[in-house]
Scaffold this motif. Structure first.
Motif, PDB file in Angstrom:
ATOM      1  N   GLU A  42     -21.907 -12.297  -7.460  1.00  0.00           N
ATOM      2  CA  GLU A  42     -22.890 -11.349  -8.012  1.00  0.00           C
ATOM      3  C   GLU A  42     -23.146 -10.216  -7.026  1.00  0.00           C
ATOM      4  OE1 GLU A  42     -23.679 -11.535 -11.154  1.00  0.00           O
ATOM      5  OE2 GLU A  42     -22.374 -13.286 -11.128  1.00  0.00           O
ATOM      6  N   LYS A  43     -23.165 -10.556  -5.743  1.00  0.00           N
ATOM      7  CA  LYS A  43     -23.435  -9.525  -4.728  1.00  0.00           C
ATOM      8  C   LYS A  43     -22.268  -8.541  -4.614  1.00  0.00           C
ATOM      9  CE  LYS A  43     -27.017 -11.928  -2.365  1.00  0.00           C
ATOM     10  NZ  LYS A  43     -27.259 -12.993  -1.395  1.00  0.00           N
ATOM     11  N   ILE A  44     -21.057  -9.020  -4.829  1.00  0.00           N
ATOM     12  CA  ILE A  44     -19.897  -8.097  -4.819  1.00  0.00           C
ATOM     13  C   ILE A  44     -20.088  -7.065  -5.938  1.00  0.00           C
ATOM     14  CG2 ILE A  44     -17.396  -7.910  -5.208  1.00  0.00           C
ATOM     15  CD1 ILE A  44     -17.174 -10.840  -4.147  1.00  0.00           C
ATOM     16  N   LYS A  45     -20.537  -7.555  -7.101  1.00  0.00           N
ATOM     17  CA  LYS A  45     -20.760  -6.646  -8.245  1.00  0.00           C
ATOM     18  C   LYS A  45     -21.886  -5.669  -7.934  1.00  0.00           C
ATOM     19  CE  LYS A  45     -19.632 -10.237 -11.660  1.00  0.00           C
ATOM     20  NZ  LYS A  45     -20.244 -11.063 -12.703  1.00  0.00           N
ATOM     21  N   LEU A  46     -22.935  -6.182  -7.270  1.00  0.00           N
ATOM     22  CA  LEU A  46     -24.084  -5.346  -6.935  1.00  0.00           C
ATOM     23  C   LEU A  46     -23.672  -4.227  -5.963  1.00  0.00           C
ATOM     24  CD1 LEU A  46     -27.207  -5.352  -7.375  1.00  0.00           C
ATOM     25  CD2 LEU A  46     -27.388  -6.694  -5.268  1.00  0.00           C
ATOM     26  N   ILE A  47     -22.908  -4.573  -4.941  1.00  0.00           N
ATOM     27  CA  ILE A  47     -22.500  -3.575  -3.935  1.00  0.00           C
ATOM     28  C   ILE A  47     -21.634  -2.496  -4.573  1.00  0.00           C
ATOM     29  CG2 ILE A  47     -21.066  -3.225  -1.863  1.00  0.00           C
ATOM     30  CD1 ILE A  47     -21.952  -6.072  -0.964  1.00  0.00           C
ATOM     31  N   THR A  48     -20.713  -2.928  -5.428  1.00  0.00           N
ATOM     32  CA  THR A  48     -19.707  -1.974  -5.935  1.00  0.00           C
ATOM     33  C   THR A  48     -20.124  -1.329  -7.258  1.00  0.00           C
ATOM     34  OG1 THR A  48     -18.568  -3.750  -7.115  1.00  0.00           O
ATOM     35  CG2 THR A  48     -17.796  -3.253  -4.884  1.00  0.00           C
ATOM     36  N   GLY A  49     -21.064  -1.956  -7.971  1.00  0.00           N
ATOM     37  CA  GLY A  49     -21.405  -1.474  -9.306  1.00  0.00           C
ATOM     38  C   GLY A  49     -20.251  -1.689 -10.283  1.00  0.00           C
ATOM     39  N   LYS A  50     -19.357  -2.652  -9.957  1.00  0.00           N
ATOM     40  CA  LYS A  50     -18.204  -2.898 -10.834  1.00  0.00           C
ATOM     41  C   LYS A  50     -18.141  -4.368 -11.227  1.00  0.00           C
ATOM     42  CE  LYS A  50     -15.604   0.961  -9.233  1.00  0.00           C
ATOM     43  NZ  LYS A  50     -14.376   1.546  -8.784  1.00  0.00           N
ATOM     44  N   GLU A  51     -17.444  -4.638 -12.307  1.00  0.00           N
ATOM     45  CA  GLU A  51     -17.277  -6.014 -12.788  1.00  0.00           C
ATOM     46  C   GLU A  51     -16.021  -6.624 -12.176  1.00  0.00           C
ATOM     47  OE1 GLU A  51     -19.205  -8.087 -14.633  1.00  0.00           O
ATOM     48  OE2 GLU A  51     -20.677  -6.481 -14.389  1.00  0.00           O
ATOM     49  N   LEU A  52     -16.001  -7.952 -12.142  1.00  0.00           N
ATOM     50  CA  LEU A  52     -14.761  -8.669 -11.809  1.00  0.00           C
ATOM     51  C   LEU A  52     -14.741  -9.950 -12.629  1.00  0.00           C
ATOM     52  CD1 LEU A  52     -15.579 -11.259  -9.852  1.00  0.00           C
ATOM     53  CD2 LEU A  52     -15.675  -9.525  -8.120  1.00  0.00           C
ATOM     54  N   ILE A  53     -13.566 -10.573 -12.701  1.00  0.00           N
ATOM     55  CA  ILE A  53     -13.456 -11.828 -13.453  1.00  0.00           C
ATOM     56  C   ILE A  53     -13.487 -12.969 -12.444  1.00  0.00           C
ATOM     57  CG2 ILE A  53     -11.933 -13.199 -14.951  1.00  0.00           C
ATOM     58  CD1 ILE A  53     -10.803 -10.456 -15.935  1.00  0.00           C
ATOM     59  N   PHE A  54     -14.303 -13.991 -12.727  1.00  0.00           N
ATOM     60  CA  PHE A  54     -14.419 -15.112 -11.787  1.00  0.00           C
ATOM     61  C   PHE A  54     -14.056 -16.430 -12.456  1.00  0.00           C
ATOM     62  CE2 PHE A  54     -17.377 -18.395  -9.876  1.00  0.00           C
ATOM     63  CZ  PHE A  54     -16.544 -18.672  -8.804  1.00  0.00           C
ATOM     64  N   TYR A  55     -13.118 -17.152 -11.859  1.00  0.00           N
ATOM     65  CA  TYR A  55     -12.775 -18.510 -12.292  1.00  0.00           C
ATOM     66  C   TYR A  55     -13.174 -19.491 -11.199  1.00  0.00           C
ATOM     67  CZ  TYR A  55      -9.707 -16.727 -15.994  1.00  0.00           C
ATOM     68  OH  TYR A  55      -9.198 -16.107 -17.107  1.00  0.00           O
ATOM     69  N   GLN A  56     -14.041 -20.445 -11.531  1.00  0.00           N
ATOM     70  CA  GLN A  56     -14.343 -21.497 -10.560  1.00  0.00           C
ATOM     71  C   GLN A  56     -13.307 -22.607 -10.731  1.00  0.00           C
ATOM     72  OE1 GLN A  56     -18.386 -22.965 -10.409  1.00  0.00           O
ATOM     73  NE2 GLN A  56     -17.810 -24.613  -8.990  1.00  0.00           N
ATOM     74  N   ILE A  57     -12.220 -22.481 -10.014  1.00  0.00           N
ATOM     75  CA  ILE A  57     -11.145 -23.479 -10.118  1.00  0.00           C
ATOM     76  C   ILE A  57     -10.586 -23.802  -8.741  1.00  0.00           C
ATOM     77  CG2 ILE A  57     -10.361 -22.763 -12.437  1.00  0.00           C
ATOM     78  CD1 ILE A  57      -7.811 -21.796 -10.465  1.00  0.00           C
TER      79      ILE A  57
END
Ligand code: NAD
Ligand code: UFG
Length: 331
Positions: A42-57
């Motif tokens: 979430e913090k990566i998204k906050l810093i960049t203002g961009k989305e990413l896809i996350f898989y918990q695997i």
């Protein structure tokens, strides 16, 4: 590019996700959170203002890893996921060999199967063993003193052989020196579980009053002040090194040291931390730590020459940002 970042919620991976997103790449993170937290994503998204896809695997789990490759058009993989505690690797060698090498083999196999042509691997200066400093990429690797180091040597060999047999597969082996510091926002950084093994997080926890004093492991090494010398590199510089390596990756195997080329002793780092942050760090000299070498720093010329990359941030920046992140943990 669409980049699969394994271990992207971890210390170096999270900073690299920020730099990748800021450079305009799309990011898919695969991390089982065994040594990180979902808040970091979430913090990566906050810093960049961009989305990413996350898989918990788990990236040793064949079905799940295949599912990611089958679901996304991936252009490159940056493989950070792995176990990294040197002492723990001596106690649990099988866990280390399994996690660190099976993940590398599975990801490389998927790259070949799904036509992914770029692979960047997190290696370590530990592969140089007790060569003479500064360590250069042309040096013969010496046996590592612990299973963790061997997993890096073996993973490098697996990727070299795979690239040799598949000429279109481009591999970059990045040998990190000592990554420290945190993102300048103080939102992401290094938060080891339990008592830290590494010097900088230990210093920040002493400064924060969580630990009483720093134990300096030996002052009788053949170094200018007798304490161990290392090549500390700001984690954001390291992250930028990955983006340079990815953007310029061409067929074949390319090996780069990611370090500053300058050595700093334990006592010099303590002094720099005190100066940067105006806080005293009490310490005591104790006996040497088993397995430590006197000096470890990079010959950083090849990455500069071929990638046009050099570390821009200095020791004071590293100390300031590490402390900023430590303070954010208790606020
Ligand atoms: P980290 O522990 O902060 O990050 C590693 C991430 O990988 C964590 O988020 C963890 O949850 C994840 N992970 C581990 N095993 C996994 C698995 N099987 N499946 C999915 N996720 C998994 O460590 P870091 O400091 O960011 O290091 C990243 C890489 O760089 C590691 O491969 C490490 O060996 C290498 N490296 C680190 C240093 C250093 O000093 N930090 C130095 C040289 C090399
Ligand atoms: N040190 C102390 N007290 C501490 C911790 C460390 O004096 O509490 C000293 C060590 O003796 C060494 C220096 O600080 O001289 C740096 O130690 P770190 O544990 O921070 O880092 P290392 O160089 O031992 O190892 C790190 C990573 C390894 C990686 C290696 C690559 O932990 O995974 O860098 O150079 F392989």
């Amino acid at each position: 590019m669409n980049v699969l970042v394994t271990g992207g919620a971890g210390f170096i991976g999270s900073h690299t996700c920020v730099t990748l997103l800021q450079a305009g790449h799309a990011v898919i993170v695969a991390d089982n959170l065994c040594n990180s937290k979902s808040e970091t994503v979430e913090k990566i998204k906050l810093i960049t203002g961009k989305e990413l896809i996350f898989y918990q695997i788990d990236v040793t789990a064949e079905t799940e890893v295949h599912r990611i490759f089958a679901s996304h058009p991936i252009d490159g993989v940056i493989h950070f996921a792995g176990f990294k505690a040197v002492c723990e690797s001596v106690e649990k060698p099988l866990a280390y060999y399994y996690n660190n090498t099976v993940s590398t083999m599975l990801l490389a196999k998927c790259c070949l199967q799904y036509g992914v042509k770029k692979f960047i691997f997190s290696s370590s200066a530990t592969v140089y063993g007790e060569n003479r400093v500064p360590f250069a990429e042309t040096m013969e690797l010496l046996p590592a003193a612990n299973p963790y180091g061997e997993t890096k040597v073996i993973s490098e060999r697996i990727l070299k052989d795979t690239a040799r047999a598949n000429p279109a597969f481009a591999v970059s082996l990045l040998r990190y020196f000592n990554p420290v510091g945190a993102h300048e926002s103080g939102l992401i950084g290094e938060s080891p579980q339990g008592i830290p093994n590494n010097l900088m997080p230990y210093i920040t926890q002493v400064a924060a009053g969580k630990l009483e004093k720093l134990n300096i492991f030996g002052d009788d090494y053949p170094t200018p002040d007798g304490t161990g010398v290392r090549d500390y590199i700001h984690v954001t510089d390291l992250a930028e090194g990955h983006v340079s390596a990815l953007d310029q990756l061409s067929e074949g195997v390319h090996i780069y040291n990611l370090g500053t080329g300058a050595g700093t002793s334990v006592l010099q780092l303590v002094k720099a931390f005190e100066e940067a942050n105006g806080i005293k760090v009490p310490y005591e000299i104790v006996s040497r730590r088993a397995g430590d070498i006197a000096s470890c720093y990079a010959d950083a010329a090849k990455a500069k020459r071929e990638l046009g990359w050099t570390a821009k941030r200095g020791i004071i920046d590293m100390c300031r940002d590490a402390w900023l992140f430590e303070k954010s943990l208790s606020s």
